[in-house]
Design an enzyme around this catalytic site. Structure first.
Site, PDB file in Angstrom:
ATOM      1  N   GLU A 125      47.242   3.241  10.416  1.00 55.06           N
ATOM      2  CA  GLU A 125      47.166   3.219  11.876  1.00 55.06           C
ATOM      3  C   GLU A 125      47.151   1.778  12.346  1.00 55.06           C
ATOM      4  O   GLU A 125      46.308   0.990  11.928  1.00 55.06           O
ATOM      5  CB  GLU A 125      45.899   3.935  12.359  1.00 55.06           C
ATOM      6  N   ASP A 177      36.269   1.809  21.738  1.00 63.05           N
ATOM      7  CA  ASP A 177      36.006   1.228  20.424  1.00 63.05           C
ATOM      8  C   ASP A 177      34.661   0.524  20.391  1.00 63.05           C
ATOM      9  O   ASP A 177      34.174   0.043  21.404  1.00 63.05           O
ATOM     10  CB  ASP A 177      37.104   0.228  20.068  1.00 63.05           C
TER      11      ASP A 177
END
Lengths: 260, 401
Positions: A45, A56
């Site tokens: 990814e 995040d």
């Protein structure tokens, strides 16, 4: 139409490795990804750096910041992915990014850049309610739009989300941001089972997987088909006080460990 | 003119707004939207909120005819909607009371909020003290430094302040961290957003709770002037005080509406917070609206002397009102705002916050010797106590002497 690597993922123990593009610098980033590729994980990814990565945790946030220090552009990230794709073999390439990056670059231009290079894309802040236009265009170009399911997603919503899903399902293990909280295997197993009743594509567990033990436990204690490791890969860089050569070595060792 | 009816059921103001968040938050926002819809029809909720407005906040806030300033400008008749007289010294409390009542109804037991100038933080800490709920305030370390009096206020009120060191260390980053906290603590936590920004239903909900300002102003001006105002003026950061004043007048097509942004060192410089003058449409904090961004969609850092306007985004409804040309937006620099800050203090005996000082500066600049016989309402949305140190420093006054 060219085939999509995500359609031939192994049945079990799928390993997906996440890394931010351009981290710590663009040149070093190439070496990092080459190291990752040399282990032939099932999926890599590629995180496109964003100034405000609100889904995040602090580690990936820091990686984004470092990558953006030298004004890394979206085009440079996409070029990096393109260059790496020459040695991609069976590894699936997936982009993980925020919607503003794609919008500003231009959706059509973005797809043109990643067509027949990238197999899937995760747009973290694109909810199912807003995805129609993008999904259509992606599917025309044989790129799968990967769905995230969280422990907060109820059954009714999951059903809608999982309809016609392709590639894999990203199950967010901890109700948390990437790289945080403890794993609750019972809850993971329960939810993964429920997802599997609704969809036939592999279910990968991400968020909070930090060690070989976590990977083994997910494989033994739950019904999941594999794991996604991100923050833990980046954390190594800060653990060794940002010595890049040492980082590559510790990355190699860690990836060998988590390939079970 | 067609009756104004925004947002759509999915939180769209024209093309702006929406819900651009990760799947961890989506179910929560949908749940919040549902709960909010329910309480809108709840008479008990309304009564409870109105009681608090009246007896705790001190509403209605007065509509003051600023005679000296009007004379000084030699233009229109100027009225101040004095939301700086509210308990806690700004308009923020209106929204916080609405949201904490909703949080209670939803059974949430922990409150988080972001703050820039500290006014929303103080208001949130205040309502948490009142309702006995633990309160966590995210605040950029740069803002903690320049808004010390409010930091102490929040601590006195029992809130925990979490300094944010990432990015520009101001409002935008505080909001990122608050969203992260929410993602981590989805089950018990209610996030009180202080502006008409963020994902749906926040922009609508905050506007609705703040629109008490405009509703009152409308009644008050009709009483004293026997007509609607010719102009409304308010400062716009995220845009909650402005939406609060503007919303009840949007269908009155003869009422001209002006939003004033913080241009920092100039709207054309890199050090600005004038999102609608210098920005382009993009996605920030879960909503599609004008933002300050570069060619790759990276969000730029904003700059303004006023911490409350130091935000690179703006509410989606303002973005829409700009595009349909219902509201006009202008930028005012730090310097101009500081001058107005002093002018208003001297002329009216009211020390305004630096945020509405931007609106005042625009009024003084654009209406001087013009628009006689017209009536203007300016939202004086906060008082200046919190800015005394910042202003003293900028003006060159040594407060220790």
């Amino acid at each position: 139409m060219q085939m999509n690597n995500l359609d031939s993922l192994p049945k079990k123990k799928i390993l997906s490795l996440f890394m931010t593009c351009g981290f710590p610098t663009l040149n070093q980033s190439k070496k990092v990804f080459n190291e990752m590729l040399s282990h032939q994980p099932d999926i890599i990814e590629f995180g496109l750096p964003f100034s405000d990565p609100m889904a995040d945790g602090p580690i990936i946030q820091e990686a984004n910041k470092l990558a953006l220090r030298s004004k890394l552009s979206t085009q440079q990230s996409l070029n990096l992915i393109k260059e790496l794709s020459k040695s991609k073999n069976n590894t699936s390439f997936v982009i993980m990014c925020y919607l503003n990056t794609v919008r500003k670059f231009g959706l059509n231009k973005f797809i043109k850049n990643i067509k027949s290079i990238v197999d899937g894309i995760i747009i973290v802040d694109l909810p199912f309610e807003e995805e129609d236009e993008i999904k259509k265009l992606l599917s025309k170009n044989n790129i799968h739009l990967i769905k995230l399911i969280s422990p907060m997603t109820d059954k009714k919503r999951s059903q809608k989300l999982l309809k016609n899903s392709k590639g894999f399902i990203y199950y967010i293990s901890a109700t948390g941001i990437t790289g945080s909280n403890k794993l609750d295997y019972k809850e993971i197993n329960k939810n993964v089972k429920s997802i599997k009743r609704m969809s036939s594509v592999p279910v990968l567990v991400g968020f909070g997987i930090k060690s070989k033990k976590d990977v083994i436990d997910i494989s033994k204690k739950t019904n999941a088909d594999g794991v996604i490791i991100g923050s833990a890969l980046i954390q190594k860089y800060f653990d060794i006080k940002m010595d890049f050569n040492k980082y590559l070595k510790s990355l190699k060792k860690f990836i060998q460990e988590v390939k079970i | 003119m067609k009756k104004y009816k925004q947002p759509s059921t999915i939180g769209r103001f024209g093309e702006f707004g929406g819900m651009y968040v990760s799947e961890t938050l989506m179910p929560l926002l949908l749940d919040l939207d549902k709960s909010y819809k329910k309480i809108q029809k709840d008479k008990k909720f309304k009564k409870e909120l109105n009681d608090l407005f009246k007896n705790y906040v001190g509403r209605p806030s007065s509509l003051h005819y600023a005679k000296n300033l009007s004379k000084y400008i030699n233009g229109p008749k100027i009225y101040f909607k004095r939301d700086e007289l509210n308990h806690t010294g700004a308009h923020k409390i209106n929204n916080c009371l609405g949201q904490i009542l909703l949080a209670k109804k939803m059974g949430k037991t922990r409150i988080i909020a972001e703050t820039g100038a500290g006014q929303h933080g103080v208001a949130t800490a205040t309502v948490c003290a009142l309702f006995g709920l633990p309160c966590y305030i995210y605040m950029g370390s740069k803002d903690i430094e320049r808004q010390k009096p409010n930091v102490f206020r929040m601590k006195l009120l029992g809130a925990t302040i979490i300094p944010v060191e990432s990015g520009s260390k101001s409002l935008k980053d505080a909001m990122n961290e608050a969203l992260r906290d929410w993602i981590k603590n989805v089950r018990d936590t209610f996030y009180i957003i202080g502006s008409t920004a963020g994902p749906h239903p926040y922009p609508k909900m905050v506007r609705d709770f703040q629109s008490v300002i405009g509703k009152e102003a409308r009644e008050q001006i009709l009483k004293v002037e026997k007509k609607l105002p010719d102009y409304l003026i308010a400062c716009v950061g995220g845009g909650s005080n402005a939406m609060g004043l503007f919303y009840p007048f949007l269908n009155d097509k003869n009422v001209k509406i002006i939003g004033v942004e913080a241009a920092g060192k100039g709207a054309k410089t890199e050090e600005t917070a004038a999102t609608m003058t210098s920005g382009t449409p993009g996605i920030l904090h879960g909503s599609y609206s004008y933002v300050l961004q570069d060619n790759d969609g990276q969000i730029k850092e904003a700059h303004s002397i006023s911490a409350g306007l130091d935000y690179p985004g703006v509410g989606p409804e303002h973005s829409y009102l700009k595009d349909i040309k219902r509201v006009k937006y202008f930028g005012i620099t730090d310097k101009e705002a500081l001058e107005a800050f002093q002018t208003c203090s001297k002329l009216e005996g009211i020390i305004p916050a630096l945020e509405p000082s931007h609106a005042l500066a625009y009024l003084i600049k654009a209406f001087k010797n013009k628009h006689k016989n017209k009536v203007v309402i300016l939202n004086l949305c906060g008082r200046g106590d919190k800015d005394l140190f910042t202003a003293a420093k900028a003006i060159g006054f040594d407060a220790d002497e």
